[in-house]
Design an enzyme around this catalytic site. Structure first.
Site, PDB file in Angstrom:
ATOM      1  N   LYS A  31      12.039  62.099  40.367  1.00 29.95           N
ATOM      2  CA  LYS A  31      10.778  62.044  41.129  1.00 29.95           C
ATOM      3  C   LYS A  31      10.378  60.590  41.355  1.00 29.95           C
ATOM      4  O   LYS A  31      10.943  59.683  40.730  1.00 29.95           O
ATOM      5  CB  LYS A  31       9.688  62.809  40.372  1.00 29.95           C
ATOM      6  CG  LYS A  31       9.353  62.236  39.006  1.00 29.95           C
ATOM      7  CD  LYS A  31       8.572  63.218  38.155  1.00 29.95           C
ATOM      8  CE  LYS A  31       8.224  62.593  36.815  1.00 29.95           C
ATOM      9  NZ  LYS A  31       7.810  63.604  35.830  1.00 29.95           N
ATOM     10  N   TYR A  55      -7.513  32.708  40.373  1.00 31.78           N
ATOM     11  CA  TYR A  55      -8.760  33.417  40.665  1.00 31.78           C
ATOM     12  C   TYR A  55      -9.485  33.723  39.361  1.00 31.78           C
ATOM     13  O   TYR A  55      -8.865  34.147  38.383  1.00 31.78           O
ATOM     14  CB  TYR A  55      -8.455  34.731  41.385  1.00 31.78           C
ATOM     15  CG  TYR A  55      -7.883  34.535  42.763  1.00 31.78           C
ATOM     16  CD1 TYR A  55      -8.597  33.863  43.746  1.00 31.78           C
ATOM     17  CD2 TYR A  55      -6.631  35.045  43.079  1.00 31.78           C
ATOM     18  CE1 TYR A  55      -8.063  33.692  45.020  1.00 31.78           C
ATOM     19  CE2 TYR A  55      -6.093  34.885  44.352  1.00 31.78           C
ATOM     20  CZ  TYR A  55      -6.826  34.207  45.319  1.00 31.78           C
ATOM     21  OH  TYR A  55      -6.295  34.042  46.570  1.00 31.78           O
TER      22      TYR A  55
HETATM   23  C1  LIG Z   1       8.585  63.611  34.676  1.00 36.94           C
HETATM   24  C2  LIG Z   1       9.001  64.860  34.013  1.00 36.94           C
HETATM   25  C3  LIG Z   1      10.052  64.877  33.082  1.00 36.94           C
HETATM   26  C4  LIG Z   1      10.743  63.619  32.615  1.00 36.94           C
HETATM   27  O1  LIG Z   1       9.954  62.936  31.671  1.00 36.94           O
HETATM   28  P1  LIG Z   1      10.463  61.591  30.983  1.00 36.94           P
HETATM   29  O2  LIG Z   1       9.405  61.286  30.006  1.00 36.94           O
HETATM   30  O3  LIG Z   1      10.557  60.579  32.072  1.00 36.94           O
HETATM   31  O4  LIG Z   1      11.776  61.908  30.391  1.00 36.94           O
HETATM   32  C5  LIG Z   1      10.454  66.107  32.600  1.00 36.94           C
HETATM   33  N1  LIG Z   1       9.844  67.253  32.973  1.00 36.94           N
HETATM   34  C6  LIG Z   1       8.814  67.259  33.837  1.00 36.94           C
HETATM   35  C7  LIG Z   1       8.179  68.554  34.193  1.00 36.94           C
HETATM   36  C8  LIG Z   1       8.356  66.081  34.368  1.00 36.94           C
HETATM   37  O5  LIG Z   1       7.320  66.091  35.221  1.00 36.94           O
END
Ligand SMILES: *Cc1c(COP(=O)(O)O)cnc(C)c1O
Length: 353
Positions: A34, A251
């Site tokens: 993702k 800044y």
């Molecule tokens: C993002 C996600 C993962 C992976 O999690 P990590 O901590 O990056 O290993 C697994 N399952 C679901 C449903 C997620 O949304």
């Protein structure tokens, strides 16, 4: 000559991290890609992780691109579908679909029964984000079984505290109770659970962050876990300033020199994805040596303390995170997590493979 910032993506690190996951479990590996492969570029990541048993993401457009690029493994839509029109595409592209809410069931019921859908039924085991309540599962299951288009059902849940001291015991027991009556594949584990709790592995594990070479744990480094950073953010020093005692920088004048010192201006800012809230003292590498940021990060630049690096100057190589500087350390200093830094990398940063 382009501006010197670059994100280097190490494909063999991705491959090697997948092997670390493989060695830790006998379950199938659903690689989580993702957020554009946690900022690494989804197509690039999928190619490097081609030994995965499946891929999971959010956007149907991305899933379609993967199919068009020839990916044959199951592709799981982690939030399922967002509207009725998605269902036809999900079926056409043979995508696997999370169902987490009653409104999705209602849309599914209106869907022509001729399609074929593989469903991952999400159970809320305590995180209270997505998923059906434990006492709803039996009825949802019945409804799915009645549906002619539903082919295979996998039961899934997600842990809120697999990386924390709280661990997974409560949610795991709850999920196992719910799943007990069903002879179906199960999926529970993110990276933290995959590495720490073999009893959660089930049939599919869902590693994300570990594949990109960052540790899910505060107290264990990626190196200790045998993981290699997949992303290294590099730039250079493009100017040097000599400060006298009392001079301020940036800044808001967040830093004031107590004595004369040299600072380097690094071509990297929040418009590249570097966190603006990184405070004075955030670690940075200059010519491979540890140094610290000073002052407020601006849109295109930030400041590095060169006091202890007399040889450093204009043109010196800078590593913001990655090889030689664990992203978790930078994240911790900036009050965030490696996940956020990876995803925040912006489009203007050229990617080098
Ligand atoms: C993002 C996600 C993962 C992976 O999690 P990590 O901590 O990056 O290993 C697994 N399952 C679901 C449903 C997620 O949304």
């Amino acid at each position: 000559m382009p501006r010197p910032i670059q994100a280097h993506i190490n494909l063999s690190a991705l491959e090697s991290n997948l092997h670390v996951a493989r060695r830790a479990t006998s379950a199938r590996l659903m690689s989580i890609i993702k957020a554009d492969g946690y900022g690494h570029g989804v197509l690039r990541v999928v190619e490097a992780l081609s030994a995965s048993d499946g891929f999971a993401l959010l956007d149907i457009q991305d899933a379609m691109r993967l199919r068009e690029a020839g990916i044959r493994q199951p592709i799981l839509m982690l939030e399922g579908f967002f509207g009725a029109e998605d269902l036809a595409l999900i079926s056409e592209y043979n995508l696997t679909c999370v169902i987490h809410s009653a409104w999705q069931l209602a849309l599914l019921d209106a869907y022509p029964k001729s399609g074929k859908l593989d469903i991952w039924l999400k159970v809320n085991s305590g995180m209270n984000r997505l998923g059906f309540a434990p006492n709803e599962v039996a009825q949802v299951m019945e409804q799915l079984h009645r549906h002619r288009a539903v082919r295979e059902i996998t039961l899934m849940t997600h842990f809120a505290n697999a990386d924390e001291v709280r661990g997974v015991a409560g949610p795991l027991a709850l999920f196992n109770d719910i799943a007990a009556p069903y002879r179906m594949a199960r999926s529970l584990a993110n990276s933290a659970a995959l590495l720490r709790y073999p009893e959660t592995h089930g049939d599919w594990v869902r590693p994300g962050i570990m594949l990109y070479g960052a540790s899910p744990f505060a107290e264990t480094s990626a190196q200790q876990l045998g993981l290699q950073p997949a992303m290294t953010l590099r730039s250079r020093i493009i100017a040097v300033q000599e400060l006298r005692a009392g001079d301020e920088i940036g800044y808001g004048a967040l830093f004031r020199a107590e004595h004369s010192m040299r600072i380097g201006i690094v071509a990297c800012g929040y418009a590249d994805g570097y966190p603006r809230h990184a405070p004075n003292g955030t670690p940075i590498l200059v010519d491979g040596q540890r140094a610290q940021t000073l002052g407020r990060v601006s849109m295109d630049m930030l400041y590095a303390d060169l006091s202890k690096l007399p040889q450093a100057g204009v043109g010196s190589a800078v590593t913001l995170w990655g090889d030689g500087l664990p992203i978790e350390e930078v994240a911790r200093a900036a009050g965030t997590v490696s996940y956020e830094l990876m995803c925040a990398l912006t489009d203007r940063v050229p990617v080098v493979v």
